[in-house]
Design an enzyme around this catalytic site. Structure first.
Site, PDB file in Angstrom:
ATOM      1  N   GLU A 113       0.923  -1.207  -0.013  1.00 51.75           N
ATOM      2  CA  GLU A 113       0.107   0.060   0.069  1.00 51.75           C
ATOM      3  C   GLU A 113       0.736   1.338  -0.050  1.00 51.75           C
ATOM      4  O   GLU A 113       0.384   2.338  -0.594  1.00 51.75           O
ATOM      5  CB  GLU A 113      -0.887  -0.078   1.146  1.00 51.75           C
ATOM      6  N   GLU A 133      -2.925  -9.786   3.963  1.00 53.93           N
ATOM      7  CA  GLU A 133      -3.824  -9.493   5.075  1.00 53.93           C
ATOM      8  C   GLU A 133      -4.982 -10.651   5.598  1.00 53.93           C
ATOM      9  O   GLU A 133      -5.144 -11.062   6.617  1.00 53.93           O
ATOM     10  CB  GLU A 133      -4.593  -8.381   5.171  1.00 53.93           C
TER      11      GLU A 133
END
Ligand code: CAA
Length: 251
Positions: A113, A133
């Protein structure tokens, strides 16, 4: 600003800076404090008139392996809200100067990210990207479900986020997630080459163009075109516009 976790070097003649993430034991895992340090260093460079373009890089082994799982493991929803880590991510979005991520090794979760919040990504051949994740029972929380589909489309974003699998630099290039893939030992050289080219352009025009492109993700077409026109006109208030256009006319 240098700390043990962050190294900053400025090339004054090229007007570029390299910010190196240096938390090797944790593979540059992004704790709140570390992310805050990154933002503070970027903010200083953003305000430094001797710098026009910033390269963000990590080590050969890891750009960043994601949010710091040790710090996240005991968190509660309220704890995360109070920590306001995501306010920090918003701050990163406000950096006006172009940011080039030079990615070697792992760029996972928050690390992926962080690369995607940059304006360009140059990857070394050994880079690996992923949003793992889901394997931790959570989902991306710093833009992974929003920036990734804008880069690679819905299908690939779904695949990466829902399976948590990693992809190579070559695959990331193939699906449009990185600008180019270069041999590991050429990573900084190539990033510097691009940064130097950008840094040699009109600072105002570069920053106005960056801002306009980023707005295209937040606005409808007409609103975006109006924003672009405003920034376009601002470029005509600069010395560089006059110098460069006159130079062209005078050959
Ligand atoms: N947080 C904290 N520590 C981390 C870490 C992370 N995200 N990633 C790696 N580390 C630490 C490991 O705990 C290990 O520390 P110790 O030596 O003290 O045990 C050290 O870095 C080296 O890691 P490994 O021994 O695991 O190295 P490896 O080469 O076998 O594997 C890896 C490397 C594939 C990156 C593996 O470490 C890994 O899967 N890391 C977690 C990646 C991940 O899940 N990231 C997403 C986090 S959540 C998130 O980012 C949420 C968000 O959207 C903001």
């Amino acid at each position: 600003m240098d700390s043990t976790n962050i190294l900053v070097s400025i090339n004054a003649s090229k007007k570029i800076a390299i910010l190196t993430l240096n938390r090797p034991k944790e593979l540059n895992a992004l704790s709140y404090d570390f992310l805050n340090e990154i933002f503070q260093a970027l903010d200083l460079l953003d305000k430094n008139e001797g710098v026009n373009c910033i390269i963000l890089t990590g080590s050969d082994r890891a750009f960043a392996a994601g949010a710091d799982i040790k710090a996240l493991a005991q968190q509660s929803p309220l704890g995360i809200w109070k920590m306001d880590m995501y306010g920090l991510w918003q701050n990163l979005k406000q950096i006006k100067k172009p940011l080039i991520a030079a990615v070697s090794g792992f760029a996972l979760g928050g690390g992926c990210e962080l690369a995607m919040i940059c304006d360009m990504i140059i990857a070394a051949e050994n880079a690996q990207f992923g949003q793992p994740e889901i394997k931790l029972g959570i989902m991306p929380g710093a833009g992974g479900t929003q920036r990734l589909p804008r880069l690679v489309g819905k299908l690939k974003a779904m695949e990466l986020v829902l399976t948590g699998t990693f992809i190579s630099a070559t695959e990331a290039y193939r699906i449009g997630m990185v600008n180019k893939v270069v041999p590991n030992e050429m990573l900084i050289f190539e990033a510097e080459k691009t940064a130097t080219l950008i840094a040699s352009q009109s600072t105002t025009a570069v920053q106005m163009a960056k801002e306009s492109i980023l707005k295209s993700f937040d606005m409808g077409l007409n609103e975006g075109l109006a924003f672009e026109r405003r920034n376009y006109m601002m470029c005509f208030d600069t010395e560089e516009q006059k110098e460069k256009m006159n130079a062209f006319l005078e050959k």
